[in-house]
Write an enzyme that holds these catalytic residues in place. Structure first.
Site, short mmCIF file in Angstrom:
data_model
loop_
_atom_site.label_atom_id
_atom_site.label_comp_id
_atom_site.label_asym_id
_atom_site.label_seq_id
_atom_site.Cartn_x
_atom_site.Cartn_y
_atom_site.Cartn_z
N LYS A 187 110.59 152.76 -1.76
CA LYS A 187 109.34 152.98 -0.85
C LYS A 187 108.28 151.84 -1.12
O LYS A 187 108.21 151.13 -1.83
CB LYS A 187 108.76 154.38 -0.90
CG LYS A 187 109.72 155.44 -0.62
CD LYS A 187 108.94 157.05 -0.90
CE LYS A 187 110.07 158.18 -0.31
NZ LYS A 187 109.34 159.21 -0.43
N TYR A 221 111.70 160.62 9.54
CA TYR A 221 111.14 161.90 9.08
C TYR A 221 110.80 163.18 9.88
O TYR A 221 109.99 163.99 9.66
CB TYR A 221 110.01 161.55 8.12
CG TYR A 221 110.16 160.84 6.89
CD1 TYR A 221 110.59 161.66 5.86
CD2 TYR A 221 109.82 159.50 6.61
CE1 TYR A 221 110.81 160.99 4.63
CE2 TYR A 221 110.11 158.78 5.58
CZ TYR A 221 110.52 159.72 4.31
OH TYR A 221 111.00 158.97 3.05
N ASN A 238 105.62 158.13 -3.57
CA ASN A 238 106.54 158.54 -4.77
C ASN A 238 107.60 157.69 -4.92
O ASN A 238 108.69 158.24 -5.39
CB ASN A 238 106.89 159.99 -4.61
CG ASN A 238 107.51 160.33 -3.55
OD1 ASN A 238 107.82 159.58 -2.61
ND2 ASN A 238 108.02 161.60 -3.43
N HIS A 272 113.09 157.46 -2.15
CA HIS A 272 113.71 158.42 -1.31
C HIS A 272 114.92 158.81 -1.80
O HIS A 272 115.85 157.91 -2.20
CB HIS A 272 113.85 158.24 0.23
CG HIS A 272 114.73 159.02 1.07
ND1 HIS A 272 114.32 160.27 1.46
CD2 HIS A 272 115.75 158.97 1.37
CE1 HIS A 272 115.09 160.77 2.30
NE2 HIS A 272 116.22 160.39 2.13
N GLU A 277 121.37 159.56 7.35
CA GLU A 277 120.40 158.56 6.91
C GLU A 277 120.99 157.06 6.84
O GLU A 277 120.41 156.04 7.20
CB GLU A 277 119.71 158.96 5.78
CG GLU A 277 118.90 160.29 6.16
CD GLU A 277 118.27 160.90 4.76
OE1 GLU A 277 117.50 161.91 4.74
OE2 GLU A 277 118.67 160.48 3.72
P1 IDP Z 1 111.75 164.55 -1.07
O1 IDP Z 1 111.37 163.22 -0.95
O2 IDP Z 1 111.44 164.80 -2.59
O3 IDP Z 1 112.95 165.01 -0.46
P2 IDP Z 1 110.38 166.03 0.92
O4 IDP Z 1 109.76 167.53 0.60
O5 IDP Z 1 111.66 165.86 1.80
O6 IDP Z 1 110.57 165.37 -0.49
O7 IDP Z 1 109.18 165.19 1.46
C1 IDP Z 1 109.44 163.92 2.10
C2 IDP Z 1 108.46 162.96 1.57
O8 IDP Z 1 106.94 163.35 1.93
C3 IDP Z 1 108.04 162.93 0.01
O9 IDP Z 1 109.02 162.26 -0.64
C4 IDP Z 1 107.12 162.47 0.02
O10 IDP Z 1 106.65 160.95 0.12
C5 IDP Z 1 106.05 162.96 1.34
N1 IDP Z 1 105.43 164.25 0.96
C6 IDP Z 1 106.19 165.31 0.58
N2 IDP Z 1 104.99 166.43 0.08
C7 IDP Z 1 104.03 165.78 0.42
C8 IDP Z 1 102.73 166.38 0.30
O11 IDP Z 1 102.18 167.45 0.04
N3 IDP Z 1 101.47 165.33 0.44
C9 IDP Z 1 101.84 163.93 0.86
N4 IDP Z 1 103.17 163.53 1.19
C10 IDP Z 1 104.17 164.41 0.80
MG MG Z 2 113.51 165.53 1.28
#
Ligand code: IDP
Ligand code: MG
Length: 140
Positions: free
Chosen positions: A11, A51, A114, A117, A128
């Protein structure tokens, strides 16, 4: 039966912080092969589409803005039990909760920014991969 393929993105935060090389090293050290890889910047339309499942979540706008803020590296990875093993390698969504040694523990800045992905199912891995690489030969 668990599939052999998953999809990842390095990312914008990890690209900006100079961690492309470190993250690819972690991925290949863990035994994943790379079947396709692409450096690109997503448009707002593409990030919204990718997304779309999170469209109702409060962080959706922030997520789309972040994912379009700079280039990413998209890749298709191969290994037995790819989806599950890769989710283990990247660690929890929130790096504060991620296990030691995971990619997110090492390189993520926050729950939003983070670093990587990883697909959450075989079905989504295929969707994807097609989203980023179309009908290129390896996908079939
Ligand atoms: P994942 O990437 O671990 O599967 P998901 O719940 O699918 O997590 O969320 C997709 C992406 O959305 C996350 O990787 C992160 O970048 C973002 N995200 C998830 N939860 C939050 C939040 O509470 N605040 C801001 N961004 C978030
Ligand atoms: Mg996810």
């Amino acid at each position: 039966m668990a599939g052999k393929r998953t999809f990842t993105m390095i990312k914008p935060d990890a690209v900006e912080n100079g961690n492309i090389g470190n993250i690819i090293q972690k991925i290949t050290d863990a035994g994943f092969g790379i079947s396709a890889m692409k450096y690109r910047q997503l448009t707002t339309y593409q990030a919204k589409e990718f997304y779309a499942v999170h469209a109702e979540r409060p962080f959706y706008g922030e997520l789309v803005e972040y994912m379009t803020s700079g280039p990413i590296v998209a890749a298709v990875l191969e290994k037995d039990n790819a989806v599950e093993d890769f989710r283990k390698l990247i660690g929890a969504t929130n790096p504060a909760e991620a296990e030691e040694g995971t990619i997110r523990k090492l390189y993520a800045e926050s729950i939003g920014r983070n670093a990587v992905h990883g697909s959450d199912s075989d079905e989504n891995a295929e969707i994807e991969a097609k989203f980023h690489f179309g009908q290129e030969e390896f996908v079939n």
